[in-house]
Design a protein around this motif. Structure first.
Motif, PDB file in Angstrom:
ATOM      1  N   GLN A 168      34.068  -7.655  13.429  1.00  2.00           N
ATOM      2  CA  GLN A 168      33.997  -8.890  12.642  1.00  2.00           C
ATOM      3  C   GLN A 168      32.573  -9.205  12.198  1.00  2.00           C
ATOM      4  N   ALA A 169      31.605  -8.925  13.051  1.00  2.00           N
ATOM      5  CA  ALA A 169      30.205  -9.140  12.682  1.00  2.00           C
ATOM      6  C   ALA A 169      29.810  -8.221  11.535  1.00  2.00           C
ATOM      7  N   SER A 170      30.313  -6.988  11.549  1.00  2.00           N
ATOM      8  CA  SER A 170      30.035  -6.038  10.469  1.00  2.00           C
ATOM      9  C   SER A 170      30.637  -6.518   9.154  1.00  2.00           C
ATOM     10  N   ILE A 171      31.856  -7.042   9.224  1.00  2.00           N
ATOM     11  CA  ILE A 171      32.499  -7.598   8.030  1.00  2.00           C
ATOM     12  C   ILE A 171      31.695  -8.767   7.491  1.00  2.00           C
ATOM     13  N   PHE A 172      31.235  -9.626   8.402  1.00  2.00           N
ATOM     14  CA  PHE A 172      30.423 -10.782   8.013  1.00  2.00           C
ATOM     15  C   PHE A 172      29.146 -10.346   7.299  1.00  2.00           C
ATOM     16  N   LEU A 173      28.474  -9.360   7.839  1.00  2.00           N
ATOM     17  CA  LEU A 173      27.229  -8.884   7.236  1.00  2.00           C
ATOM     18  C   LEU A 173      27.472  -8.237   5.875  1.00  2.00           C
ATOM     19  N   MET A 174      28.580  -7.523   5.738  1.00  2.00           N
ATOM     20  CA  MET A 174      28.906  -6.912   4.443  1.00  2.00           C
ATOM     21  C   MET A 174      29.196  -7.981   3.390  1.00  2.00           C
ATOM     22  N   ILE A 175      29.934  -9.017   3.795  1.00  2.00           N
ATOM     23  CA  ILE A 175      30.226 -10.109   2.858  1.00  2.00           C
ATOM     24  C   ILE A 175      28.953 -10.853   2.501  1.00  2.00           C
ATOM     25  N   LEU A 176      28.101 -11.069   3.490  1.00  2.00           N
ATOM     26  CA  LEU A 176      26.815 -11.734   3.260  1.00  2.00           C
ATOM     27  C   LEU A 176      25.990 -10.963   2.232  1.00  2.00           C
ATOM     28  N   PHE A 177      25.980  -9.649   2.358  1.00  2.00           N
ATOM     29  CA  PHE A 177      25.255  -8.792   1.417  1.00  2.00           C
ATOM     30  C   PHE A 177      25.845  -8.901   0.012  1.00  2.00           C
ATOM     31  N   LEU A 178      27.170  -8.854  -0.089  1.00  2.00           N
ATOM     32  CA  LEU A 178      27.837  -8.914  -1.394  1.00  2.00           C
ATOM     33  C   LEU A 178      27.586 -10.251  -2.090  1.00  2.00           C
ATOM     34  N   VAL A 179      27.670 -11.330  -1.305  1.00  3.73           N
ATOM     35  CA  VAL A 179      27.450 -12.666  -1.868  1.00  3.73           C
ATOM     36  C   VAL A 179      26.000 -12.830  -2.323  1.00  3.73           C
ATOM     37  N   ILE A 209      29.179 -18.938   5.090  1.00  2.00           N
ATOM     38  CA  ILE A 209      28.614 -18.399   3.854  1.00  2.00           C
ATOM     39  C   ILE A 209      28.835 -19.351   2.689  1.00  2.00           C
ATOM     40  N   ASN A 210      27.755 -19.655   1.998  1.00  2.00           N
ATOM     41  CA  ASN A 210      27.811 -20.540   0.838  1.00  2.00           C
ATOM     42  C   ASN A 210      28.072 -19.712  -0.410  1.00  2.00           C
ATOM     43  N   GLY A 211      29.339 -19.457  -0.667  1.00  2.00           N
ATOM     44  CA  GLY A 211      29.712 -18.639  -1.816  1.00  2.00           C
ATOM     45  C   GLY A 211      30.951 -19.178  -2.504  1.00  2.00           C
ATOM     46  N   ASN A 212      31.345 -18.537  -3.572  1.00  2.00           N
ATOM     47  CA  ASN A 212      32.560 -18.904  -4.285  1.00  2.00           C
ATOM     48  C   ASN A 212      33.765 -18.655  -3.383  1.00  2.00           C
ATOM     49  N   LEU A 267      34.974 -15.185  -1.545  1.00  2.00           N
ATOM     50  CA  LEU A 267      34.936 -15.060  -0.089  1.00  2.00           C
ATOM     51  C   LEU A 267      36.276 -14.602   0.483  1.00  2.00           C
ATOM     52  N   ILE A 268      37.354 -15.205  -0.004  1.00  2.00           N
ATOM     53  CA  ILE A 268      38.671 -14.829   0.520  1.00  2.00           C
ATOM     54  C   ILE A 268      39.046 -13.430   0.046  1.00  2.00           C
TER      55      ILE A 268
END
Length: 277
Positions: A94-105, A230-233, A237-238
């Motif tokens: 889950q932390a890896s998923i979070f970091l990947m999403i953080l990078f994409l955003v 994460i402050n994103g669209n 995000l979903i």
């Protein structure tokens, strides 16, 4: 001899009553919001509404399991010794998923502030608010009862898909509070269902490995917590969560094809060790 009749369709009754309890509580949240009451009052009501599945299960318990103790049932769900490697693996995924999403955003968004939380105090409050308004209130009924009960008749994967679908549909009223309309709302619902059903499969795999309700509680908590940081669209995000959790779910199925997500009958947890037959 206990003469109390046992429910013929306990899972269907549980899902129905969960929704019947949830809907008025959710409507009450809307009324409170319109009245302009303090934010903490709304937070409390959100927490109460999230516990609708636990309330429903508690009401139905004596008809589902005549002669058994509800308190003992709950205790048994936390009785097995936690396996550190199982919990650590789930958190790392889950932390890896979070970091990947953080990078994409951060790469695709023009916003200056990437996080929704600006202080440690807010972070702690947000963490425990999420814990109370989701994982702690939902997991006993949806995972501890419904998933395990359905696994008596179906494979863990099939049970996950069925329960995951109805768990997702239970969130239906929340979809219409996102502010999304038209095609964006349809996309959101689609990605939401993919994300929640994929997460459900991940929960099942790790829960069946350890048989302690703390495991799905942790997975549920970090899913909600990380996406809220994460402050994103919202739609982006979903979508990211849906894709990445789906990838993890498929990988878990691929590496466990014969037992289809570590079925309860194939796993014995003894003194913190896993014995796979």
């Amino acid at each position: 001899m206990n003469s109390e009749k046992k429910l013929k369709k306990p899972i269907a009754s549980f899902i129905l009553l969960t929704n019947l309890i949830f809907l008025p509580l959710f409507c009450l949240i809307g009324i409170i919001s319109m009245l302009g009451l303090p934010a903490w009052v709304i937070d409390v009501m959100f927490c109460l509404s999230a516990w609708s599945s636990t309330f429903a299960f508690a009401v139905l318990f004596k008809k589902i399991y005549p002669g058994q103790s509800f308190i003992q049932f709950v205790k048994d769900k936390f009785n097995n010794k936690l396996i550190f490697s199982v919990i650590l693996t789930a958190i790392m995924i889950q932390a890896s998923i979070f970091l990947m999403i953080l990078f994409l955003v951060s790469k695709n968004s023009e916003i200056n502030v990437i996080f929704t939380i600006s202080s440690w105090g807010m972070l702690v409050y947000f963490f425990f608010k999420n814990l109370l308004s989701g994982p702690l209130g939902e997991e006993l009924g949806w995972r501890g009862f419904a998933q395990m009960e359905l696994q008596k008749k179906h494979s863990p994967l099939k049970a996950s898909i069925i329960i995951g679908f109805w768990w997702g549909m239970w969130h239906l009223p929340i979809w219409f509070t996102t502010g999304l309309v038209g095609i964006d709302l349809i996309k959101y619902i689609l990605f939401f269902m993919i994300a929640i059903m994929s997460t459900k499969i991940v929960m099942t795999a790790f829960y069946n490995l350890n048989q302690n309700l703390i495991v799905p509680i942790i997975i549920h908590q970090f899913f909600n917590f990380f996406i809220g940081l994460i402050n994103g669209n919202l739609l982006d995000l979903i979508m990211y969560n849906a894709i990445l959790y789906l990838v993890v779910a498929v990988l878990l199925i691929v590496i466990n094809p014969k037992n289809v997500l570590y079925g309860k009958e194939e796993i014995n947890v003894i003194h913190g060790e896993i014995d796979c037959h």
